[in-house]
Design a protein around this motif. Structure first.
Motif, PDB file in Angstrom:
ATOM      1  N   ILE A  11       8.613  10.936  -2.272  1.00 52.07           N
ATOM      2  CA  ILE A  11       7.171  10.921  -2.500  1.00 52.07           C
ATOM      3  C   ILE A  11       6.623   9.591  -2.012  1.00 52.07           C
ATOM      4  CG2 ILE A  11       5.340  10.948  -4.239  1.00 52.07           C
ATOM      5  CD1 ILE A  11       7.002  12.906  -5.851  1.00 52.07           C
ATOM      6  N   VAL A  12       5.624   9.656  -1.142  1.00 56.83           N
ATOM      7  CA  VAL A  12       4.951   8.464  -0.640  1.00 56.83           C
ATOM      8  C   VAL A  12       3.578   8.417  -1.296  1.00 56.83           C
ATOM      9  CG1 VAL A  12       4.069   7.244   1.384  1.00 56.83           C
ATOM     10  CG2 VAL A  12       6.200   8.566   1.543  1.00 56.83           C
ATOM     11  N   ARG A  13       3.372   7.389  -2.087  1.00 54.91           N
ATOM     12  CA  ARG A  13       2.152   7.242  -2.878  1.00 54.91           C
ATOM     13  C   ARG A  13       1.331   6.053  -2.365  1.00 54.91           C
ATOM     14  NH1 ARG A  13       2.512   4.833  -9.014  1.00 54.91           N
ATOM     15  NH2 ARG A  13       0.293   4.316  -9.306  1.00 54.91           N
ATOM     16  N   GLU A  14       0.084   6.287  -2.035  1.00 57.32           N
ATOM     17  CA  GLU A  14      -0.800   5.175  -1.690  1.00 57.32           C
ATOM     18  C   GLU A  14      -0.993   4.340  -2.955  1.00 57.32           C
ATOM     19  OE1 GLU A  14      -3.620   2.454  -0.787  1.00 57.32           O
ATOM     20  OE2 GLU A  14      -3.961   3.890  -2.416  1.00 57.32           O
ATOM     21  N   SER A  15      -0.911   3.003  -2.849  1.00 54.79           N
ATOM     22  CA  SER A  15      -0.838   2.226  -4.087  1.00 54.79           C
ATOM     23  C   SER A  15      -1.803   1.042  -4.197  1.00 54.79           C
ATOM     24  CB  SER A  15       0.602   1.722  -4.294  1.00 54.79           C
ATOM     25  OG  SER A  15       1.065   1.015  -3.164  1.00 54.79           O
ATOM     26  N   PHE A  64       0.790  -1.229   0.000  1.00 53.07           N
ATOM     27  CA  PHE A  64       0.000   0.000   0.000  1.00 53.07           C
ATOM     28  C   PHE A  64       0.821   1.278   0.000  1.00 53.07           C
ATOM     29  CE2 PHE A  64       0.803  -0.955   4.450  1.00 53.07           C
ATOM     30  CZ  PHE A  64       1.109   0.277   4.995  1.00 53.07           C
ATOM     31  N   ALA A  65       2.124   1.194   0.277  1.00 57.94           N
ATOM     32  CA  ALA A  65       2.942   2.410   0.395  1.00 57.94           C
ATOM     33  C   ALA A  65       4.074   2.380  -0.617  1.00 57.94           C
ATOM     34  CB  ALA A  65       3.497   2.539   1.808  1.00 57.94           C
ATOM     35  N   ASN A  66       3.978   3.223  -1.623  1.00 63.41           N
ATOM     36  CA  ASN A  66       4.997   3.317  -2.662  1.00 63.41           C
ATOM     37  C   ASN A  66       5.926   4.472  -2.345  1.00 63.41           C
ATOM     38  OD1 ASN A  66       5.269   4.544  -5.961  1.00 63.41           O
ATOM     39  ND2 ASN A  66       6.227   2.672  -5.283  1.00 63.41           N
ATOM     40  N   ARG A  84       8.033  -9.846   9.301  1.00 65.58           N
ATOM     41  CA  ARG A  84       8.265  -9.784   7.864  1.00 65.58           C
ATOM     42  C   ARG A  84       7.236  -8.882   7.193  1.00 65.58           C
ATOM     43  NH1 ARG A  84       7.193 -13.997   5.067  1.00 65.58           N
ATOM     44  NH2 ARG A  84       8.784 -13.735   3.433  1.00 65.58           N
ATOM     45  N   ARG A  85       7.620  -8.350   6.053  1.00 63.61           N
ATOM     46  CA  ARG A  85       6.670  -7.571   5.264  1.00 63.61           C
ATOM     47  C   ARG A  85       6.890  -7.882   3.792  1.00 63.61           C
ATOM     48  NH1 ARG A  85       8.592  -1.571   6.500  1.00 63.61           N
ATOM     49  NH2 ARG A  85       6.390  -1.154   6.147  1.00 63.61           N
ATOM     50  N   HIS A  86       5.806  -7.931   3.043  1.00 60.68           N
ATOM     51  CA  HIS A  86       5.940  -8.047   1.595  1.00 60.68           C
ATOM     52  C   HIS A  86       6.468  -6.726   1.047  1.00 60.68           C
ATOM     53  CE1 HIS A  86       4.112 -11.948   1.399  1.00 60.68           C
ATOM     54  NE2 HIS A  86       2.968 -11.538   1.913  1.00 60.68           N
ATOM     55  N   LEU A 108       5.808  -1.065  -0.240  1.00 63.15           N
ATOM     56  CA  LEU A 108       5.873  -1.845   0.989  1.00 63.15           C
ATOM     57  C   LEU A 108       4.490  -2.202   1.507  1.00 63.15           C
ATOM     58  CD1 LEU A 108       8.522   0.358   2.847  1.00 63.15           C
ATOM     59  CD2 LEU A 108       8.950  -1.557   1.284  1.00 63.15           C
ATOM     60  N   GLY A 109       4.394  -3.365   2.115  1.00 62.31           N
ATOM     61  CA  GLY A 109       3.199  -3.775   2.825  1.00 62.31           C
ATOM     62  C   GLY A 109       3.353  -3.546   4.318  1.00 62.31           C
ATOM     63  N   ALA A 110       2.383  -3.994   5.077  1.00 69.40           N
ATOM     64  CA  ALA A 110       2.430  -3.855   6.533  1.00 69.40           C
ATOM     65  C   ALA A 110       3.393  -4.883   7.127  1.00 69.40           C
ATOM     66  CB  ALA A 110       1.040  -4.038   7.123  1.00 69.40           C
ATOM     67  N   ILE A 111       3.981  -4.554   8.253  1.00 64.27           N
ATOM     68  CA  ILE A 111       4.842  -5.493   8.964  1.00 64.27           C
ATOM     69  C   ILE A 111       3.969  -6.500   9.700  1.00 64.27           C
ATOM     70  CG2 ILE A 111       6.613  -5.753  10.740  1.00 64.27           C
ATOM     71  CD1 ILE A 111       7.538  -2.925  10.088  1.00 64.27           C
TER      72      ILE A 111
END
Length: 370
Positions: free
Chosen positions: A134-138, A104-106, A280-282, A272-275
Motif C-alpha cells: 500500500i502506497v499512502r500519500e502522507s 510524501f510516500a508511505n 540522497r533522500r530523507h 520516503l521523500g524525493a531524491i
C-alpha cells in the motif's frame, strides 16, 4: 571501525522503547559480524518529548532528522496525553517530521508469512501467499488541509471542520512512486478514492490516469472506490499488487490489510521523500502498530515489525539488500520454529516475550551468517 551510516533513533512512547531495544541488538550484531558500523543518535519524540521539552517534536530533533541518513521511529501517544490541547498531541511529532522532511510516500507492505497463515482473520486459502504493497500519500489531504478546527456556531452548537485538499503535483509525485513499485513487482496498480462523491477524488482519479497513460503504459491501472477496496481486501485480497491511496484512505486500508496478515505487530513501513540532486533522500521507518499503551511495560510486545522496519531501512536508504534479506529471513525462521508473541499466538506454539523473540532473531542471524 569508523561509523559509515548515520541514524537518528526515536523510540517514542508506549512499546516503542521496548521494541526498539531489540533492533539495537541487530545493529550491534551487524557491527560485530557484518563489518557495518552505524553512527547512532537517539532523541525524543511524541509524549516523551512533550514531558521533557514541551513539544512533540523539537526544532533540535527536526534538525537532527534532516542531518541523518535515515530515521528509525518507534511509536507515539498514550492515555497520559489524551487530555492535552490538539496542538500539543504526541501524534503531531510524526506529522511534523513527515511534513518538514517532505516524506510524501508511505510504503506499507502486507505480507502473509507461511508460518502465520493460520493467524490471519481470513480463511487460509484467501491469504496464503499474500504479498501486497500500500502506497499512502502522507503530507497532504485531510490531515493537513485548511481550514480545520472546532468552532461555535451562532446557535451555540459546535461544528468540527477538516478539509481534504490535494494539488495536482501532490497526487502526481506519489502516483509515480506507486507506478514505479508496480512496474518492479507484478505490474498492477489499484488507485483508490471516492470520485463518486468527492471533488478531490475526481482530481485524484484524473491525475493518476494521466500519469499512467503517459509514463507507465506497461502497468495495468485499475481505479476503485475506497469502500469497495476495503470490501475486496476482505473477500479477494490476492487480486491486489500495489494499492495507491490518499493520506486518509491509505491509513485506513493499510490497517485493514494488517488484519489479513495476523497482527499489526508484524507490519513495517517506510516513508520516503524525493531524491535530491545529491542522490540522497530523507526517509523514516516505523512499525504500523502504534504505541499500544495497554501492553506497554509488560515485556510482551511483538518486536518483529520494528525489526522488519529496520530491514526496509537497510534496503531503501542504504541499498543493503543482502543484509535486509538476512533480517527478514531470520524473523521468518524464528516464526517457523514455533516462537510466538501474544498477538500472534497459535495452538501448539511457544509463547515468548519481547526480549526472547529479539534474542532468537539474533541467534538465527548467527546461523545464517555462519
Amino acid at each position: 571501525m569508523p561509523a559509515n551510516k548515520k541514524l537518528l533513533v526515536l523510540p517514542g512512547d508506549g512499546i516503542g522503547p521496548e521494541v526498539m531495544r531489540e533492533v539495537r541488538r541487530i545493529i550491534d550484531w551487524m557491527d560485530r559480524r557484518r563489518s557495518v558500523s552505524f553512527e547512532i543518535e537517539e532523541g525524543l519524540v511524541g509524549g516523551a518529548a512533550l514531558d521533557a521539552e514541551g513539544t512533540p517534536c523539537s526544532d533540535a530533533t527536526l534538525a537532527r532528522a534532516r542531518a541523518a541518513d535515515a530515521v528509525l521511529f518507534g511509536s507515539v501517544g498514550g492515555p497520559k496525553w489524551d487530555s492535552l490541547p490538539f496542538d500539543k498531541r504526541p501524534e503531531l511529532g510524526i506529522l511534523r517530521l513527515r511534513k518538514e522532511l517532505g516524506l510524501f510516500a508511505n510504503l506499507r507492505p502486507a505480507v502473509v508469512l507461511d508460518p502465520l497463515v493460520e493467524a490471519s482473520s481470513l480463511k487460509p486459502d484467501l491469504v496464503r501467499g499474500l504479498d501486497l504493497m500500500i502506497v499512502r500519500e502522507s503530507t497532504g489531504g485531510i490531515y493537513f488541509g485548511e481550514p480545520r478546527g472546532v468552532e461555535t456556531m451562532p446557535n451555540g452548537k459546535r461544528r468540527g471542520i477538516d478539509t481534504e485538499v490535494y494539488t495536482e503535483d501532490e497526487i502526481a509525485r506519489v502516483a509515480r512512486v506507486g507506478f514505479d513499485l508496480a512496474r518492479k513487482r507484478r505490474g498492477k496498480l489499484t488507485s483508490v478514492e471516492k470520485a463518486n462523491v468527492m471533488q478531490s477524488g475526481r482530481l485524484w482519479r484524473a491525475v493518476v490516469g494521466e500519469i499512467g497513460k503517459a509514463e507507465f503504459p506497461d502497468v495495468e491501472l485499475e481505479h476503485m472506490y475506497a469502500d469497495n477496496c476495503a470490501m475486496q481486501l476482505c473477500s479477494r485480497p490476492k487480486q491486489f499488487d500495489v494499492i495507491l491511496g490518499s493520506n486518509l484512505f491509505g491509513d485506513l486500508l493499510s490497517d485493514l490489510a494488517a488484519a489479513l496478515t495476523g497482527s499489526l505487530g508484524m507490519l513495517p513501513s517506510a516513508t520516503l521523500g524525493a531524491i535530491g540532486a545529491d542522490g540522497r533522500r530523507h526517509a523514516l521507518y516505523e512499525p504500523v502498530h502504534g504505541s499500544a499503551p495497554d501492553i506497554a511495560g509488560k515485556g510482551i510486545a511483538n518486536p518483529c515489525a520494528q525489526m522488519l522496519s529496520f530491514a526496509m531501512l537497510l534496503r531503501w536508504s542504504f541499498g543493503m539488500e543482502e543484509d535486509a534479506a538476512l533480517v527478514e529471513t531470520a524473523v521468518q525462521s524464528v516464526l517457523a520454529g514455533g516462537l510466538r508473541t501474544a498477538d500472534i499466538m497459535q495452538a501448539g506454539m511457544a509463547r515468548v516475550g519481547t526480549g526472547v523473540m529479539g534474542e532468537a532473531v539474533v541467534r538465527e542471524l548467527d546461523k545464517l551468517a555462519a
